[in-house]
Design a protein around this motif. Sequence first.
Motif, PDB file in Angstrom:
ATOM      1  N   ASP A 324       0.830  -1.216   0.000  1.00  0.00           N
ATOM      2  CA  ASP A 324       0.000   0.000   0.000  1.00  0.00           C
ATOM      3  C   ASP A 324       0.861   1.262   0.000  1.00  0.00           C
ATOM      4  O   ASP A 324       0.552   2.238  -0.681  1.00  0.00           O
ATOM      5  CB  ASP A 324      -0.937  -0.009   1.213  1.00  0.00           C
ATOM      6  CG  ASP A 324      -1.870  -1.194   1.172  1.00  0.00           C
ATOM      7  OD1 ASP A 324      -2.639  -1.307   0.207  1.00  0.00           O
ATOM      8  OD2 ASP A 324      -1.802  -2.037   2.081  1.00  0.00           O
ATOM      9  N   THR A 336      -9.868   3.203  -0.391  1.00  0.00           N
ATOM     10  CA  THR A 336     -10.576   3.641   0.804  1.00  0.00           C
ATOM     11  C   THR A 336     -11.080   2.380   1.498  1.00  0.00           C
ATOM     12  O   THR A 336     -12.050   1.763   1.077  1.00  0.00           O
ATOM     13  CB  THR A 336     -11.785   4.530   0.448  1.00  0.00           C
ATOM     14  OG1 THR A 336     -12.455   3.896  -0.658  1.00  0.00           O
ATOM     15  CG2 THR A 336     -11.363   5.911   0.045  1.00  0.00           C
ATOM     16  N   ASP A 337     -10.342   1.999   2.525  1.00  0.00           N
ATOM     17  CA  ASP A 337     -10.706   0.732   3.156  1.00  0.00           C
ATOM     18  C   ASP A 337     -11.682   0.951   4.305  1.00  0.00           C
ATOM     19  O   ASP A 337     -11.788   2.034   4.855  1.00  0.00           O
ATOM     20  CB  ASP A 337      -9.447   0.005   3.645  1.00  0.00           C
ATOM     21  CG  ASP A 337      -8.516   0.946   4.392  1.00  0.00           C
ATOM     22  OD1 ASP A 337      -7.437   1.234   3.870  1.00  0.00           O
ATOM     23  OD2 ASP A 337      -8.910   1.403   5.479  1.00  0.00           O
ATOM     24  N   ALA A 338     -12.383  -0.126   4.634  1.00  0.00           N
ATOM     25  CA  ALA A 338     -13.286  -0.084   5.773  1.00  0.00           C
ATOM     26  C   ALA A 338     -12.436   0.012   7.030  1.00  0.00           C
ATOM     27  O   ALA A 338     -11.425  -0.660   7.140  1.00  0.00           O
ATOM     28  CB  ALA A 338     -14.120  -1.357   5.801  1.00  0.00           C
ATOM     29  N   PRO A 339     -12.810   0.892   7.967  1.00  0.00           N
ATOM     30  CA  PRO A 339     -12.007   0.979   9.187  1.00  0.00           C
ATOM     31  C   PRO A 339     -12.235  -0.238  10.088  1.00  0.00           C
ATOM     32  O   PRO A 339     -13.235  -0.935   9.952  1.00  0.00           O
ATOM     33  CB  PRO A 339     -12.529   2.248   9.853  1.00  0.00           C
ATOM     34  CG  PRO A 339     -13.930   2.408   9.333  1.00  0.00           C
ATOM     35  CD  PRO A 339     -13.957   1.790   7.976  1.00  0.00           C
ATOM     36  N   THR A 340     -11.315  -0.467  10.992  1.00  0.00           N
ATOM     37  CA  THR A 340     -11.515  -1.500  12.008  1.00  0.00           C
ATOM     38  C   THR A 340     -12.561  -0.975  12.997  1.00  0.00           C
ATOM     39  O   THR A 340     -12.439   0.161  13.459  1.00  0.00           O
ATOM     40  CB  THR A 340     -10.195  -1.764  12.750  1.00  0.00           C
ATOM     41  OG1 THR A 340      -9.221  -2.169  11.789  1.00  0.00           O
ATOM     42  CG2 THR A 340     -10.329  -2.836  13.798  1.00  0.00           C
ATOM     43  N   PRO A 341     -13.596  -1.755  13.304  1.00  0.00           N
ATOM     44  CA  PRO A 341     -14.616  -1.261  14.240  1.00  0.00           C
ATOM     45  C   PRO A 341     -14.010  -0.856  15.581  1.00  0.00           C
ATOM     46  O   PRO A 341     -13.031  -1.449  16.024  1.00  0.00           O
ATOM     47  CB  PRO A 341     -15.535  -2.478  14.424  1.00  0.00           C
ATOM     48  CG  PRO A 341     -15.266  -3.373  13.275  1.00  0.00           C
ATOM     49  CD  PRO A 341     -13.872  -3.121  12.830  1.00  0.00           C
ATOM     50  N   LEU A 343     -14.958  -1.247  18.546  1.00  0.00           N
ATOM     51  CA  LEU A 343     -15.001  -2.158  19.688  1.00  0.00           C
ATOM     52  C   LEU A 343     -13.840  -3.148  19.726  1.00  0.00           C
ATOM     53  O   LEU A 343     -13.620  -3.821  20.726  1.00  0.00           O
ATOM     54  CB  LEU A 343     -16.355  -2.900  19.752  1.00  0.00           C
ATOM     55  CG  LEU A 343     -16.781  -3.856  18.628  1.00  0.00           C
ATOM     56  CD1 LEU A 343     -16.154  -5.239  18.822  1.00  0.00           C
ATOM     57  CD2 LEU A 343     -18.283  -3.967  18.609  1.00  0.00           C
ATOM     58  N   VAL A 344     -13.078  -3.206  18.650  1.00  0.00           N
ATOM     59  CA  VAL A 344     -11.920  -4.111  18.653  1.00  0.00           C
ATOM     60  C   VAL A 344     -10.839  -3.538  19.576  1.00  0.00           C
ATOM     61  O   VAL A 344     -10.318  -2.461  19.337  1.00  0.00           O
ATOM     62  CB  VAL A 344     -11.349  -4.299  17.233  1.00  0.00           C
ATOM     63  CG1 VAL A 344     -10.092  -5.159  17.257  1.00  0.00           C
ATOM     64  CG2 VAL A 344     -12.402  -4.928  16.324  1.00  0.00           C
ATOM     65  N   ALA A 345     -10.550  -4.274  20.638  1.00  0.00           N
ATOM     66  CA  ALA A 345      -9.582  -3.806  21.629  1.00  0.00           C
ATOM     67  C   ALA A 345      -8.183  -4.282  21.264  1.00  0.00           C
ATOM     68  O   ALA A 345      -8.038  -5.344  20.673  1.00  0.00           O
ATOM     69  CB  ALA A 345      -9.972  -4.329  23.007  1.00  0.00           C
ATOM     70  N   PRO A 346      -7.165  -3.497  21.596  1.00  0.00           N
ATOM     71  CA  PRO A 346      -5.807  -3.995  21.366  1.00  0.00           C
ATOM     72  C   PRO A 346      -5.558  -5.234  22.233  1.00  0.00           C
ATOM     73  O   PRO A 346      -6.128  -5.358  23.318  1.00  0.00           O
ATOM     74  CB  PRO A 346      -4.905  -2.841  21.825  1.00  0.00           C
ATOM     75  CG  PRO A 346      -5.762  -1.792  22.390  1.00  0.00           C
ATOM     76  CD  PRO A 346      -7.193  -2.197  22.273  1.00  0.00           C
ATOM     77  N   ARG A 347      -4.752  -6.137  21.696  1.00  0.00           N
ATOM     78  CA  ARG A 347      -4.474  -7.347  22.474  1.00  0.00           C
ATOM     79  C   ARG A 347      -2.945  -7.492  22.550  1.00  0.00           C
ATOM     80  O   ARG A 347      -2.336  -8.171  21.742  1.00  0.00           O
ATOM     81  CB  ARG A 347      -5.107  -8.570  21.798  1.00  0.00           C
ATOM     82  CG  ARG A 347      -5.308  -9.739  22.760  1.00  0.00           C
ATOM     83  CD  ARG A 347      -5.697 -11.021  22.047  1.00  0.00           C
ATOM     84  NE  ARG A 347      -6.963 -11.068  21.370  1.00  0.00           N
ATOM     85  CZ  ARG A 347      -8.079 -11.609  21.858  1.00  0.00           C
ATOM     86  NH1 ARG A 347      -8.087 -12.112  23.063  1.00  0.00           N
ATOM     87  NH2 ARG A 347      -9.164 -11.647  21.121  1.00  0.00           N
TER      88      ARG A 347
END
Lengths: 538, 194
Positions: A324, A336-341, A343-347
């Motif tokens: 990219d 233009t990509d879909a963002p990460t929602p 609610l996804v928490a870092p792990r």
Amino acid sequence: MQKHLLLGVEAIAQGAIDAGISGVYAYPGTPSTEITEYIQESKIANKRDIHRRWAANEKTAMESALGMSYAGKRSLVCMKHVGLNVAADCFMNSAVTGSNGGIVVTVADDPSMHSSQNEQDSRVYGKFAQIPVLEPSNQQEAYECAKYAFELSETLGTPVLMRITTRLAHSRAGVEVGEAKLENELHLPSNPKQFILLPAIARKQYRLLLNKQEKFEEASENTGFNKYFEGKDKSLGIIACGIGYNYLMENFSSEECPYSVVKVSQYPLPRKMINKLAEECDKLLVLEEGYPVIEEFIKGYLEKENIIGRLDGTLSRDGELNPDMVRAALGFSCHTDAPTPELVAPRPPALCEGCSHRDVYTALNEVINTYGKGRVFSDIGCYTLGALPPYESIYTTVDMGASITMAKGATDAGLFPSVSVIGDSTFTHSGMTGLLDAVNEKTPITVIISDNESISMTGGQESSAKGRIESICEGLGVEKDHIRVLMPVPKNHDELCAVIKEEVEYKGVSVIIPRRVCIQKAARDAKKARVARAKAGK
Amino acid sequence: MKTDIILAGVGGQGILSIAAALGKAALDNNLNMKQAETHGMSQRGGDVQSFMRISDEEIFSDLIPKKGADLILSVEPMECLRYLPYLKEGGYVVTNKTPFINIPNYPEIEELEASIKALPNYVLIDADKIAKEEVGNGRAFNFVMLGAASPFIDIPFEYLEDGIRALFLKKGEDIVNMNIKALHAGRKFAEDNK
């Protein structure tokens, strides 16, 4: 021909075996570890009894490999990028001695710091030492490069640096494997003074190295690993180094690349190809994984203004390349990509459930927090994760062994208490000499050697420290009464706290050794034992 | 043909065994493949991913570009969402239902499932349950997942069976059959619920 499914690192290992190496010398470090592991598992390596045991650190590995080269046989040294800092003394001087048997130093860089404390670019070391550098772009080339590197090393009488980065190291593809060469016969250098770097000889040797530079460049012009591709559109010329070439081609996978391209996988830079590109094209784009090494270099000698890459911000100055980023640098519109929602928490990574380091940090926090924060110096290993919640126990992680010496320096400055937390293998890698400094000055530091009897972060390799930490500490002069060994389990929590408290208050060097085997290693060993029992049962 | 897959999960869950079977399937059938994976620090309970690319043409990049993946195959429900920027329009998300909760701020399960169900193309499967109840071994959940993803992978199903067979050959016929059974159970679920 039958293809083998190999990681980039494994392809290098297979290439080295097929080049007839007599030894691999290495200390584990992501993303380089599996080169040595592959050789340890290899049937042919076992049959030939190629040297394949882990070294105590990268410096001892590099030196042993140079000794093997002195004796006329081919040797491979492997390490991660920061390991080359440890091995640098020998590495730099090996360029001056040159090689007898072929010697190849494979260094795996980790741009984006997936599992490292910096993203230094080992090609700079290659330039620094003034030796040839290979940078394969894919798994097949990694195999070919490894074989070729030994030929090059012997033909030109020089160590060769092979540089790879995380993505090639840990990506698998089908690899066609060729013939396996026999090992070299033992033979000493024809010049018996070649390896004596006394100033008078070193000066001669160094001039020899300087005189070889032209040959190194000639090799780069004629190698099959550097290629010039003529393009129709002369508005842009592209220099694509190592896996940068893949990301370029990824953007033209359905059509032909319209621009002229120099694919670089061998250094010093093939100047003729670069000059041709510069003459023909209006602007140059440099794609390199890591530092802008080539971009800076050609800006220095081409006197061409239109050079774009990592220096002018066309590509990000840090982090690894990806398709990219290259897409944007080519001027194509970005997806233009879909963002990460949200609610996804870092792990983030964490110490395993049941890990002995957890018990150590629980106790250490309880004791040390009564003195105040900022007093624990740590090191490189799984226990570095003690910096993250819920422990947040440690305040430094810099390089292998620095926990002991930084605690010493802080104590010299007046900080009390200063506690060091280091692992068993890191201690024998680079901690012992620092401990000797502290003993010699009776510096009041407390060193916790959190001993899980393995090199765990890299997959549980055999630790050089196993079974000898107490005797090493005693040998270095730590008083016997202040070498405390105990088992870190929750039921021993109070005892561990009491011991830490006592030793922190002791005005001299003390070493606490909480010892319990890594739970991952214990599980693997139990599984191996089960399999062995089942086989014996049959 | 060309399929780009993102395998997602948490360090230690074993996404690499799925990658290994797929890789074997591709290679033994003379397809090109590249598979980039995560080693080292993040393996300790962190989020891990593997980029798997299979094609009958030359593959250049080890990484899949944004909006380039045909499929996200996740063995953990929150992890499937982390990689949505990589999913092609019309691409599928196939994810396991069982959460792996090792962080304090893990989202509410209802909210998480609602997010997944809002995706245009998804299969949400309880692979752990199917592995235990239909296959008879919880550890086979990875191959239930591969089975559930198989309708969206552009290589013949038999190749995947052969891949598993080759991978577990040394471990005996029983292990081979169990994992192939898992593959079929997953596929059936996906066919019925896609």
